[in-house]
Design an enzyme around this catalytic site. Structure first.
Site, PDB file in Angstrom:
ATOM      1  N   TRP A  31       0.859  -1.185   0.000  1.00 18.89           N
ATOM      2  CA  TRP A  31       0.000   0.000   0.000  1.00 18.89           C
ATOM      3  C   TRP A  31       0.895   1.233   0.000  1.00 18.89           C
ATOM      4  O   TRP A  31       1.896   1.271   0.710  1.00 18.89           O
ATOM      5  CB  TRP A  31      -0.896  -0.021   1.240  1.00 18.89           C
ATOM      6  N   SER A  65       0.446  -1.938   5.707  1.00 20.66           N
ATOM      7  CA  SER A  65       1.239  -1.802   6.927  1.00 20.66           C
ATOM      8  C   SER A  65       0.718  -2.665   8.071  1.00 20.66           C
ATOM      9  O   SER A  65       1.495  -3.162   8.886  1.00 20.66           O
ATOM     10  CB  SER A  65       1.303  -0.339   7.356  1.00 20.66           C
ATOM     11  N   TYR A  66      -0.588  -2.851   8.134  1.00 30.72           N
ATOM     12  CA  TYR A  66      -1.156  -3.671   9.205  1.00 30.72           C
ATOM     13  C   TYR A  66      -0.565  -5.078   9.200  1.00 30.72           C
ATOM     14  O   TYR A  66      -0.357  -5.682  10.249  1.00 30.72           O
ATOM     15  CB  TYR A  66      -2.683  -3.720   9.073  1.00 30.72           C
ATOM     16  N   GLU A  67      -0.274  -5.593   8.020  1.00 35.03           N
ATOM     17  CA  GLU A  67       0.242  -6.961   7.884  1.00 35.03           C
ATOM     18  C   GLU A  67       1.748  -7.073   8.138  1.00 35.03           C
ATOM     19  O   GLU A  67       2.302  -8.177   8.141  1.00 35.03           O
ATOM     20  CB  GLU A  67      -0.097  -7.515   6.494  1.00 35.03           C
ATOM     21  N   CYS A  89       3.849   2.833   4.957  1.00 26.94           N
ATOM     22  CA  CYS A  89       3.436   4.236   4.954  1.00 26.94           C
ATOM     23  C   CYS A  89       1.925   4.294   5.165  1.00 26.94           C
ATOM     24  O   CYS A  89       1.165   3.768   4.354  1.00 26.94           O
ATOM     25  CB  CYS A  89       3.819   4.896   3.637  1.00 26.94           C
ATOM     26  N   VAL A  90       1.522   4.927   6.253  1.00 25.55           N
ATOM     27  CA  VAL A  90       0.105   5.104   6.564  1.00 25.55           C
ATOM     28  C   VAL A  90      -0.165   6.612   6.579  1.00 25.55           C
ATOM     29  O   VAL A  90       0.264   7.313   7.496  1.00 25.55           O
ATOM     30  CB  VAL A  90      -0.271   4.472   7.922  1.00 25.55           C
ATOM     31  N   ILE A  91      -0.839   7.087   5.558  1.00 31.19           N
ATOM     32  CA  ILE A  91      -1.106   8.512   5.417  1.00 31.19           C
ATOM     33  C   ILE A  91      -2.432   8.854   6.092  1.00 31.19           C
ATOM     34  O   ILE A  91      -3.425   8.143   5.933  1.00 31.19           O
ATOM     35  CB  ILE A  91      -1.141   8.915   3.926  1.00 31.19           C
ATOM     36  N   THR A  95     -10.638   9.840   8.274  1.00 28.48           N
ATOM     37  CA  THR A  95     -11.105   9.175   9.487  1.00 28.48           C
ATOM     38  C   THR A  95      -9.910   8.875  10.383  1.00 28.48           C
ATOM     39  O   THR A  95      -8.769   9.172  10.038  1.00 28.48           O
ATOM     40  CB  THR A  95     -11.814   7.853   9.139  1.00 28.48           C
ATOM     41  N   HIS A  97      -8.765   5.974  10.972  1.00 24.43           N
ATOM     42  CA  HIS A  97      -8.251   4.667  10.572  1.00 24.43           C
ATOM     43  C   HIS A  97      -6.730   4.582  10.751  1.00 24.43           C
ATOM     44  O   HIS A  97      -6.211   3.594  11.264  1.00 24.43           O
ATOM     45  CB  HIS A  97      -8.633   4.401   9.108  1.00 24.43           C
TER      46      HIS A  97
END
Length: 168
Positions: A31, A65-67, A89-91, A95, A97
């Site tokens: 992702w 990223s969760y995995e 990378c979590v943008i 929300t 999330h």
């Protein structure tokens, strides 16, 4: 120190261990791949620059990223892997999330590291927007992948120091 005040690709290289004998796994979230590929390239090149052998670096991809946590655990459980570098990378979105993902990944990777006794490195960007991510994936603030690789190297050096130290 906030990365806007520090270049992620600049670090002390004093007393680094010989990494030519170590094996690394790099787990990469697919992702936001434009960012995570840049992070991977930074980590991979940094490992090579400081002496890791290409044959001693293995890459594993996970969907997001969760995995990273489970991917890291699978690699860390292997006897032939010395350190695991996790890149994602979590943008921030509209929300919360990202808050849940970031917290779960940070906690999960910490748990894997403690459980296995191996360095499991959190190389996950948590920017507010795409530009901030790019700035930290080889842009004006350096590359978090470089920093993650150097962290793995330094942790292996500390591990060697801890387990070889003898009180007199």
């Amino acid at each position: 120190m906030a990365s806007e005040l520090k270049n992620l690709s600049v670090f002390s290289t004093d007393n680094l261990p010989d990494v030519s004998i170590h094996r690394f796994a790099i787990v990469v979230a697919e992702w936001n791949s434009d960012v995570t590929e840049a992070l991977f390239n930074g980590a991979y090149q940094t490992l090579l620059h400081y002496g890791a052998k290409p044959d001693n670096i293995i890459r594993g991809n996970v969907p997001g990223s969760y995995e990273l946590t489970l991917g890291a655990q699978w690699f860390a459980q292997r006897d032939d892997i010395d350190a695991v570098i996790c890149l994602g990378c979590v943008i921030q979105g509209e929300t919360k999330h990202n808050d849940y993902i970031n917290h779960a990944v940070a906690q999960g990777l910490t748990n894997v590291s403690i459980k296995t006794g191996k360095p499991v490195i959190f190389g996950v960007l948590t920017p507010n927007d795409q530009q901030q991510a790019l700035d930290r994936a080889g842009g004006k603030h350096g590359n978090k992948g470089d920093e993650a690789a150097m962290t793995a190297i330094k942790m292996l050096g500390l591990q060697k120091q801890v387990y070889s130290f003898q009180f007199k």
